[in-house]
Scaffold this active site. Sequence first.
Site, PDB file in Angstrom:
ATOM      1  N   LYS A 126      29.621  24.997  70.024  1.00  0.00           N
ATOM      2  CA  LYS A 126      28.800  26.199  70.166  1.00  0.00           C
ATOM      3  C   LYS A 126      27.807  26.305  69.008  1.00  0.00           C
ATOM      4  O   LYS A 126      26.605  26.471  69.211  1.00  0.00           O
ATOM      5  CB  LYS A 126      29.701  27.438  70.236  1.00  0.00           C
ATOM      6  CG  LYS A 126      28.958  28.728  70.481  1.00  0.00           C
ATOM      7  CD  LYS A 126      28.782  29.492  69.199  1.00  0.00           C
ATOM      8  CE  LYS A 126      27.887  30.702  69.417  1.00  0.00           C
ATOM      9  NZ  LYS A 126      27.619  31.381  68.138  1.00  0.00           N
ATOM     10  N   ASP A 145      29.137  30.955  74.591  1.00  0.00           N
ATOM     11  CA  ASP A 145      29.898  31.884  73.760  1.00  0.00           C
ATOM     12  C   ASP A 145      30.615  32.862  74.688  1.00  0.00           C
ATOM     13  O   ASP A 145      30.677  32.652  75.891  1.00  0.00           O
ATOM     14  CB  ASP A 145      28.973  32.625  72.801  1.00  0.00           C
ATOM     15  CG  ASP A 145      27.949  33.443  73.545  1.00  0.00           C
ATOM     16  OD1 ASP A 145      28.077  33.595  74.778  1.00  0.00           O
ATOM     17  OD2 ASP A 145      27.024  33.955  72.915  1.00  0.00           O
TER      18      ASP A 145
END
Length: 216
Positions: A126, A145
């Site tokens: 991420k 996310d």
Amino acid sequence: MFSDLADRKAQARRVVRQLKKDYPIAECALNYETPFQLLIATILSAQCTDVRVNIVTKDLFAQYPDAHAMARAPVKTLEKLVQTTGFFRNKAKNIHAASQALDEKFDGEVPQDLAVLVDLPGVGRKTANVVLGTAFGIPSGIVVDTHVGRLTKRMGLTDKADAVKIEKELLEIVPKKEWIQFSHRLIHHGRAICAARKPKCHDCHFAKFCPQVGVA
DNA sequence: ATCCCGAGGG
DNA sequence: CCCTCTGGAT
């Protein structure tokens, strides 16, 4: 519901079109001056609002603007500076160790390589995708996310729970040139309308093709 | 699967 | 109180 790949691609096209309409300019909400600062801010953003990260990084970057400086900061001092972002011991340790690695191995520069970034302490897919996409404009993947995971599931683009599996499915149905903006726009929509707890479906422009509307 | 760990909302 | 907020490492 949208188990078929063609169906999910069609749904992805609707979502992307509406995202562009509603959020023509969707930028990263984290404040930063350099790729290094974006990397640090993104590490700090775990389980924490971007608003709070920006409060913390104002002082943090004023004192330690680059990898060389942050690598020489006392970890205790870093702990105090990032305390209110949560997980502060881990985060302080990680931003310190990551700064040391960058300072020693890469002359303080942030490498433009996902595998190398993921190897830094506190950096996962991420964070690496955020840095490559937002700081360097490199579409190395799609940032997944909590917001992107929640919205893509609600909108029927995936039925997976694991972030890596969600990303894999999204990469198949979202055009590569949209990858970077796609996440930023979804995140904005997730905060403004499609909230985790009380989504404002009545104000949502995606409701007309969202399979989640009306579902308990 | 669980731990790290703080602030704000409902 | 419980849940959520731009996760990552074990």
